[in-house]
Design a protein around this motif. Sequence first.
Motif, PDB file in Angstrom:
ATOM      1  N   PHE A 165       0.811  -1.213   0.000  1.00  0.00           N
ATOM      2  CA  PHE A 165       0.000   0.000   0.000  1.00  0.00           C
ATOM      3  C   PHE A 165       0.852   1.275   0.000  1.00  0.00           C
ATOM      4  O   PHE A 165       0.741   2.118   0.895  1.00  0.00           O
ATOM      5  CB  PHE A 165      -0.969  -0.016   1.189  1.00  0.00           C
ATOM      6  N   SER A 166       1.683   1.398  -1.019  1.00  0.00           N
ATOM      7  CA  SER A 166       2.311   2.669  -1.331  1.00  0.00           C
ATOM      8  C   SER A 166       1.310   3.487  -2.134  1.00  0.00           C
ATOM      9  O   SER A 166       0.176   3.052  -2.358  1.00  0.00           O
ATOM     10  CB  SER A 166       3.583   2.439  -2.141  1.00  0.00           C
ATOM     11  N   ASP A 167       1.699   4.680  -2.587  1.00  0.00           N
ATOM     12  CA  ASP A 167       0.782   5.475  -3.414  1.00  0.00           C
ATOM     13  C   ASP A 167       0.354   4.692  -4.652  1.00  0.00           C
ATOM     14  O   ASP A 167      -0.825   4.614  -4.984  1.00  0.00           O
ATOM     15  CB  ASP A 167       1.445   6.795  -3.834  1.00  0.00           C
ATOM     16  N   THR A 168       1.351   4.081  -5.326  1.00  0.00           N
ATOM     17  CA  THR A 168       1.048   3.299  -6.532  1.00  0.00           C
ATOM     18  C   THR A 168       0.234   2.057  -6.191  1.00  0.00           C
ATOM     19  O   THR A 168      -0.719   1.706  -6.898  1.00  0.00           O
ATOM     20  CB  THR A 168       2.340   2.882  -7.239  1.00  0.00           C
ATOM     21  N   GLY A 169       0.591   1.396  -5.094  1.00  0.00           N
ATOM     22  CA  GLY A 169      -0.142   0.201  -4.681  1.00  0.00           C
ATOM     23  C   GLY A 169      -1.585   0.503  -4.341  1.00  0.00           C
ATOM     24  O   GLY A 169      -2.492  -0.255  -4.696  1.00  0.00           O
ATOM     25  N   CYS A 170      -1.826   1.643  -3.654  1.00  0.00           N
ATOM     26  CA  CYS A 170      -3.201   2.031  -3.314  1.00  0.00           C
ATOM     27  C   CYS A 170      -4.021   2.290  -4.574  1.00  0.00           C
ATOM     28  O   CYS A 170      -5.184   1.877  -4.669  1.00  0.00           O
ATOM     29  CB  CYS A 170      -3.192   3.280  -2.431  1.00  0.00           C
TER      30      CYS A 170
END
Length: 321
Positions: free
Chosen positions: A76-81
Amino acid sequence: MESEILTRGLLYLSLTLLGVPGNSIVIWAFVRLAYQERHLLPADAIVLHLASANLIVVGVRCLLESLATFQLSDVFSDTGCKAVIFLYRTSRSLSIWLTFVLSAYQCLSTAAPGSRWAAVRALAARNLGCIFLVLWLINTSMSSAAVLFSLSSRNNSSLMQHGINVQFCFVHFPSKLSRDANGAAQVSRDVLPMALMTTASLIILFFLYHHTHQVKSVHKSTCSRGGSLSSERRAAITVVTLVTLYVIFYGVDNGLWVYTLTVKETMSSSVVSDLRVFFSSLYAAVSPFVIIVSNKKVKKLLKCELEEKLLLNTETALSSV
């Protein structure tokens, strides 16, 4: 680990342990059936697509949330989110619309041969691939807000003025108007198929009641068409059960979503969001077991597979003696 976090993790883990194997079994059964028979009936193709969408729902949200809660893995990084919320919203809405398509197709199955509605059913069967494609295009486009506004909660805890807390991520909208418009679009996207599939289910139930009444009054009809009626009734009851589960679980989900949009204090709390995800994912986790229990083809394949494994284990045990 706090009790609230532990409870949350165990709930998502339970959905994962139900939904991933359940939907995988349904997908395996229909893929094998397609390989053996060289084709799938339209209703079976819809169920296969529905199970695939449900597997994505459980996999990208419940499984990843479980891993992150127990600190086993965290995407859940920015890209993962952005990726997780986009895939979750797309597959979730696909699951809803495919349930409607299944109920509508079963409803059309009650039409008399040669009627206009029977022709519509045949047309839908011929163009099922196009229907799937249109549903994918519509639902991916309506989930695009997730790509634009989803951010990791680790780095963006101050961006909650017009945002929604979804535990590991924030969905941060630039204005209240954009947040409410997106929320209204999501509710409409869910309520419309809910109304349509409920109507289709009522028609199916009316047909079953009327048909059963006719069969009871004519004993010969019962004898000559018992097998067909049994198969027809079983398929109809399966669809009605799936629609009932959908209306209950997604009704709670949408009620909580409206509450989130209208009560300001819920914006910064992830509890309501967790409940929403739980109830919407509950349908994706439970529905494959309805299919497994009620679908004769799936049960037959599973029974044959189990018997083959038992026979193989017996032969292996005997050969080792």
